[in-house]
Enzyme design. Structure first.
Site, PDB file in Angstrom:
ATOM      1  N   ARG A   1     -41.159 -42.214  80.928  1.00  0.00           N
ATOM      2  CA  ARG A   1     -42.191 -43.295  80.249  1.00  0.00           C
ATOM      3  C   ARG A   1     -41.516 -44.722  80.597  1.00  0.00           C
ATOM      4  O   ARG A   1     -40.130 -44.889  80.254  1.00  0.00           O
ATOM      5  CB  ARG A   1     -42.311 -43.220  78.873  1.00  0.00           C
ATOM      6  CG  ARG A   1     -43.165 -41.836  78.636  1.00  0.00           C
ATOM      7  CD  ARG A   1     -43.408 -41.473  77.122  1.00  0.00           C
ATOM      8  NE  ARG A   1     -44.843 -42.039  76.881  1.00  0.00           N
ATOM      9  CZ  ARG A   1     -44.894 -42.791  75.401  1.00  0.00           C
ATOM     10  NH1 ARG A   1     -43.788 -43.270  74.782  1.00  0.00           N
ATOM     11  NH2 ARG A   1     -45.979 -43.425  75.286  1.00  0.00           N
TER      12      ARG A   1
ATOM     13  N   GLU B   1     -38.159 -47.810  71.148  1.00  0.00           N
ATOM     14  CA  GLU B   1     -38.373 -47.747  69.700  1.00  0.00           C
ATOM     15  C   GLU B   1     -37.538 -46.883  69.178  1.00  0.00           C
ATOM     16  O   GLU B   1     -37.823 -45.994  68.172  1.00  0.00           O
ATOM     17  CB  GLU B   1     -39.834 -47.402  69.436  1.00  0.00           C
ATOM     18  CG  GLU B   1     -40.826 -48.166  69.956  1.00  0.00           C
ATOM     19  CD  GLU B   1     -42.087 -47.633  69.749  1.00  0.00           C
ATOM     20  OE1 GLU B   1     -42.561 -46.713  69.456  1.00  0.00           O
ATOM     21  OE2 GLU B   1     -43.170 -48.664  69.666  1.00  0.00           O
TER      22      GLU B   1
ATOM     23  N   GLU C   1     -55.754 -45.215  68.308  1.00  0.00           N
ATOM     24  CA  GLU C   1     -55.081 -45.860  67.370  1.00  0.00           C
ATOM     25  C   GLU C   1     -55.309 -47.316  67.147  1.00  0.00           C
ATOM     26  O   GLU C   1     -55.191 -47.694  65.986  1.00  0.00           O
ATOM     27  CB  GLU C   1     -53.459 -45.944  68.068  1.00  0.00           C
ATOM     28  CG  GLU C   1     -52.403 -46.714  67.429  1.00  0.00           C
ATOM     29  CD  GLU C   1     -51.089 -46.541  67.747  1.00  0.00           C
ATOM     30  OE1 GLU C   1     -50.869 -45.798  68.893  1.00  0.00           O
ATOM     31  OE2 GLU C   1     -50.195 -47.027  67.185  1.00  0.00           O
TER      32      GLU C   1
ATOM     33  N   TRP D   1     -43.178 -57.304  66.461  1.00  0.00           N
ATOM     34  CA  TRP D   1     -44.123 -56.518  66.133  1.00  0.00           C
ATOM     35  C   TRP D   1     -44.970 -57.302  65.093  1.00  0.00           C
ATOM     36  O   TRP D   1     -45.871 -57.142  64.328  1.00  0.00           O
ATOM     37  CB  TRP D   1     -43.373 -55.508  65.180  1.00  0.00           C
ATOM     38  CG  TRP D   1     -42.770 -54.332  66.001  1.00  0.00           C
ATOM     39  CD1 TRP D   1     -43.053 -54.023  67.140  1.00  0.00           C
ATOM     40  CD2 TRP D   1     -42.041 -53.261  65.432  1.00  0.00           C
ATOM     41  NE1 TRP D   1     -42.428 -52.844  67.653  1.00  0.00           N
ATOM     42  CE2 TRP D   1     -41.829 -52.431  66.310  1.00  0.00           C
ATOM     43  CE3 TRP D   1     -41.431 -52.899  64.130  1.00  0.00           C
ATOM     44  CZ2 TRP D   1     -40.856 -51.463  66.448  1.00  0.00           C
ATOM     45  CZ3 TRP D   1     -40.607 -51.831  64.126  1.00  0.00           C
ATOM     46  CH2 TRP D   1     -40.454 -51.003  65.191  1.00  0.00           C
TER      47      TRP D   1
ATOM     48  N   ASP E   1     -49.706 -52.255  74.442  1.00  0.00           N
ATOM     49  CA  ASP E   1     -49.430 -51.056  73.761  1.00  0.00           C
ATOM     50  C   ASP E   1     -50.890 -50.418  73.552  1.00  0.00           C
ATOM     51  O   ASP E   1     -51.300 -50.510  72.153  1.00  0.00           O
ATOM     52  CB  ASP E   1     -48.823 -50.908  72.504  1.00  0.00           C
ATOM     53  CG  ASP E   1     -48.553 -49.639  71.650  1.00  0.00           C
ATOM     54  OD1 ASP E   1     -49.034 -48.638  72.345  1.00  0.00           O
ATOM     55  OD2 ASP E   1     -47.839 -49.490  70.796  1.00  0.00           O
TER      56      ASP E   1
HETATM   57  C1  BDP Z   1     -47.447 -46.918  69.833  1.00  0.00           C
HETATM   58  C2  BDP Z   1     -47.483 -46.053  68.540  1.00  0.00           C
HETATM   59  C3  BDP Z   1     -46.178 -45.287  68.403  1.00  0.00           C
HETATM   60  C4  BDP Z   1     -45.753 -44.290  69.576  1.00  0.00           C
HETATM   61  C5  BDP Z   1     -45.466 -45.384  70.649  1.00  0.00           C
HETATM   62  C6  BDP Z   1     -45.216 -44.604  72.059  1.00  0.00           C
HETATM   63  O1  BDP Z   1     -47.723 -46.705  67.416  1.00  0.00           O
HETATM   64  O2  BDP Z   1     -46.243 -44.208  67.446  1.00  0.00           O
HETATM   65  O3  BDP Z   1     -44.783 -43.373  69.404  1.00  0.00           O
HETATM   66  O4  BDP Z   1     -46.759 -46.282  70.716  1.00  0.00           O
HETATM   67  O5  BDP Z   1     -45.987 -44.644  72.840  1.00  0.00           O
HETATM   68  O6  BDP Z   1     -48.501 -47.168  70.103  1.00  0.00           O
HETATM   69  O7  BDP Z   1     -44.076 -44.061  72.162  1.00  0.00           O
END
Ligand code: BDP
Length: 697
Positions: free
Chosen positions: A318, A285, A387, A536, A359
């Site tokens: 990660r 990301e 979330e 997305w 996620d």
């Molecule tokens: C997603 C979230 C984002 C996080 C990302 C993560 O929307 O804000 O930064 O995971 O885990 O679920 O790095």
């Protein structure tokens, strides 16, 4: 009443109000007199048996807790004495304990460390708070996973990414001078459920956190957490050598970069001698990482690991990585990037994997990396903050989700190759083991926003300590400690907690649907959303068309199933043996496909959404039945939030069914309430400043 007296009365009332601050550590007087007297007689003295028999910060924390706890619960004074233990306490491990009676009036807490004694003190108090018999008290307990950590996604400016309970707990600007008492209370709460680590900063990391000024602040927090056995960790931004060090590269194989991180690690340990290590989000990301220089995740992780190794620190690297790769399903990417690296990580690296391959959705199958990297310690990352399950506005007790993830059987080394056994290291013989939960804490007076959301923090800690515990039992324990042991409260709240997660699944993403939420803030439905990036965009996942619904991840589709063991792939690969809870995750299913209920898919889908709405109404009825049995403050708060949740659930149902109906072209079956508005209405809904979305408007 004269004004002063009225004011004093009002203040006294406020002081004793149940604002949730005390969490599950309330220690209010046990009202059952016989029980109380029995405890008071049986626990006049507590003997803390530790290897040294000497005082220490952890031992005095244990003593203070026992003294205050007994005084509150029993109204009697307990004498706490220290003794040097005769030898190793069998079965207690490094951080566990054993509780046993000593004669008629004393209890001994024996441990192999001072932190173990503290955990034992909390266990004894929990025993009494949950009204368990002390007659034959004989408990031995040790954590199955070594490092049990909360990951805070807290930014240095005080905001919290995906935080729904107010601003960050850490008051960076006034640190290190002022240390709010909340730091201690936070550490106490964590220790009481067996946690032993906190990553203070967001995975989307800010290099500022690694500057001397901020290390001094972090050290001040670390000093407050330490007496409770909580170690401090930080997230590390991979590009720090360029951004802070002025280097021209971050190439992990460049000697200058290695030297920079070594010096940085040395510096950190001067501030925080027991620093736990780094959590790293790299090449994910938009975050920088080793791939920017043609290097692998292993190259990056190992370089940081080498810098930390002399001090005993670890790297939690990660595996939440994905990019737009035409033709490659997002859920397959982490497996493809990481499995070739198995065996290439340093011993102080753990690869940290979210429970599912996408996620933190309301339901996901387990991540296929579990079981696929036997030569690497793998950490499980769960999300405590909600979330994708209604933030801290909706009730979703996540104990069942955590349990489902831990008990998933990967079958990679035969039956019983569960995620829990991979994570605790027992399946592949790893000594380093880590479990992490993305925290739901914030500055709200009650810590977690929704008055019942603290149950998720609690459940995470208890399962991190012992993944064989049952999430329903944990819910009951929490209820007794947080509210009361009144059988009506235990029954009604227990039912609410046990059913709430499935209820959220039903009204938002039933039958294996996923990623159909609104863009960016993720609160509410958005199956129509155009998010700018294919991976997305909800349509990438639900694949609704005239024929049917769901993502084909079998051999005729993206074949994500090939990443699972043959047994799992076979079972999930066939619609007739795939659990219906995961059906639309793995299959594109015709609208008229016969489900196990005998109904066709479309009808079943509609009824699941309706069941979700009905489930919230049941939560409301259960809660309403507790009027007068729980305090007015929390009663009114939960009642109001459940009203909002019912409205939100209807919106999810109506919006999703209207949207999918465009493709199914079928009427709503009997028993499903007609939508309140048109699809256009739902598509036009715009929320502003949704909590937990620091950049959103
Ligand atoms: C997603 C979230 C984002 C996080 C990302 C993560 O929307 O804000 O930064 O995971 O885990 O679920 O790095």
């Amino acid at each position: 009443m004269p004004a002063m007296v009225a004011l004093a009365a009002a203040l006294a009332c406020r002081a004793s109000a149940e604002d949730g601050y005390r969490l599950w550590l309330r220690y209010d007087r046990i009202t059952d007199r016989a029980l109380r007297t029995g405890y008071a007689e049986g626990v006049q003295k507590v003997i803390l048996e530790t290897p040294t028999g000497a005082d220490s910060p952890a031992v005095s924390a244990a003593r203070a807790e026992l003294t205050a706890g007994m005084r509150g619960l029993l109204g009697s004074e307990v004498s706490v004495v220290l003794e040097k233990s005769a030898g190793q306490v069998a079965g207690a491990g490094a951080e566990g304990y054993s509780l046993a009676r000593r004669g008629d009036s004393a209890v001994a807490i024996a441990a192999n460390s001072d932190a173990g004694a503290l955990h034992g003190a909390f266990a004894l108090l929990r025993h009494l708070q949950t009204h368990r018999p002390i007659g034959g008290l004989a408990v031995t307990s040790a954590p199955r996973i070594q490092r049990r950590i909360l990951d805070h996604w807290d930014n240095l400016n005080g905001t919290v990414e995906r935080g729904y309970a107010g601003n960050s707990l850490w008051e960076w600007f006034v640190l290190p001078d002022y240390k709010t008492p909340r730091y201690r209370d936070y550490a106490r709460a964590c220790a009481s459920i067996g946690l032993n680590g906190s990553v203070l900063t967001n995975v989307n990391a800010d290099t500022l956190a690694l500057t001397p000024a901020y290390l001094e602040k972090a050290a001040a927090i670390a000093g407050e957490l330490r007496p409770y056995g909580i170690r401090t960790y930080l997230s590390a931004r991979f590009s720090a050598p360029i951004e802070l060090g002025g280097l021209r590269t971050d190439d992990p194989l460049d000697p200058a970069v290695m030297a920079w991180w070594r010096a940085k690690a040395d510096e950190i340990y001067r501030y925080i001698p027991d620093f736990g290590g780094f959590l790293v989000k790299a090449n994910s990301e938009g975050q920088p990482g080793p791939q920017d220089f043609g290097r692998t995740h292993a190259d990056g992780a190992n370089m940081l690991a080498d810098a930390l190794a002399p001090h005993g620190g670890i790297v939690m690297w990660r595996a939440f990585v994905y990019e737009v790769q035409p033709g490659v399903d997002r859920v397959k990417q982490a497996y493809r990037e990481f499995t070739p690296l198995d065996g290439r990580f340093r011993p102080n690296v753990v690869v940290q994997i979210k429970n599912g391959p996408l996620d933190f959705q309301p339901r996901e199958p387990f991540h296929p990396l579990f079981g696929a990297m036997p030569r690497t310690p793998l950490a499980l990352e769960l999300q405590i903050t909600q979330e994708y399950l209604g933030a801290s506005i909706q009730l979703a007790y996540l104990g069942p989700l955590f349990q489902e993830a831990l008990r998933s059987d990967t079958r990679t080394r035969g039956p019983g190759s569960t995620v829990a056994r991979i994570v605790d290291g027992s399946l592949d013989g790893h000594s380093l083991s880590v479990i992490a939960g993305v925290a739901n804490t914030g500055k709200d007076r009650n810590w977690t926003g929704h008055p019942l959301a603290a149950a998720n923090w609690y459940a995470f800690g208890r399962l991190a300590w012992d993944h064989t515990l049952d999430s329903g039992d944990i819910a009951e324990e929490w209820t007794r400690m947080t509210f009361s042991s009144d059988p009506d409260v235990v029954a009604a709240l227990g039912a609410m907690l046990r059913t709430s997660r499935e209820t959220v699944v039903n009204y938002s993403m039933p039958l294996g649907l996923h990623h159909i939420m609104a863009t960016d803030h993720h609160y509410g439905p958005g199956p129509w959303a155009a998010a700018g990036r294919p991976d997305w965009t909800p349509a990438y996942y639900h694949r609704a068309d005239e024929k049917g619904l769901g993502a084909d991840r079998t051999a005729t589709g993206t074949n994500a199933l090939e990443e699972y063991s043959p047994e799992v792939a076979r079972a999930w690969g066939d619609t007739s043996s795939c659990p219906e809870e995961l059906l639309l995750w793995f299959h594109h299913v015709p609208w008229d496909y016969r489900m196990r209920s005998g109904r066709i898919l479309w009808d079943e889908l509609c009824l699941r959404y309706q069941r979700g709405v009905d489930g919230v109404r049941q939560l409301q009825r259960d809660w309403d039945s507790l009027a007068g049995l729980v305090d007015g403050e929390r009663f009114a708060h939960v009642q109001a939030l459940l009203r909002r949740q019912e409205r939100d659930a209807r919106e999810w149902r109506d919006a999703c069914l209207l949207y999918f109906q465009q493709f199914s072209k079928r009427p709503l079956p009997g028993g499903v309430e007609p939508p309140e508005h048109t699809l256009d209405y739902y598509e036009a809904v715009q929320l502003h400043y949704v909590p937990g979305t620091p950049s959103g408007k």
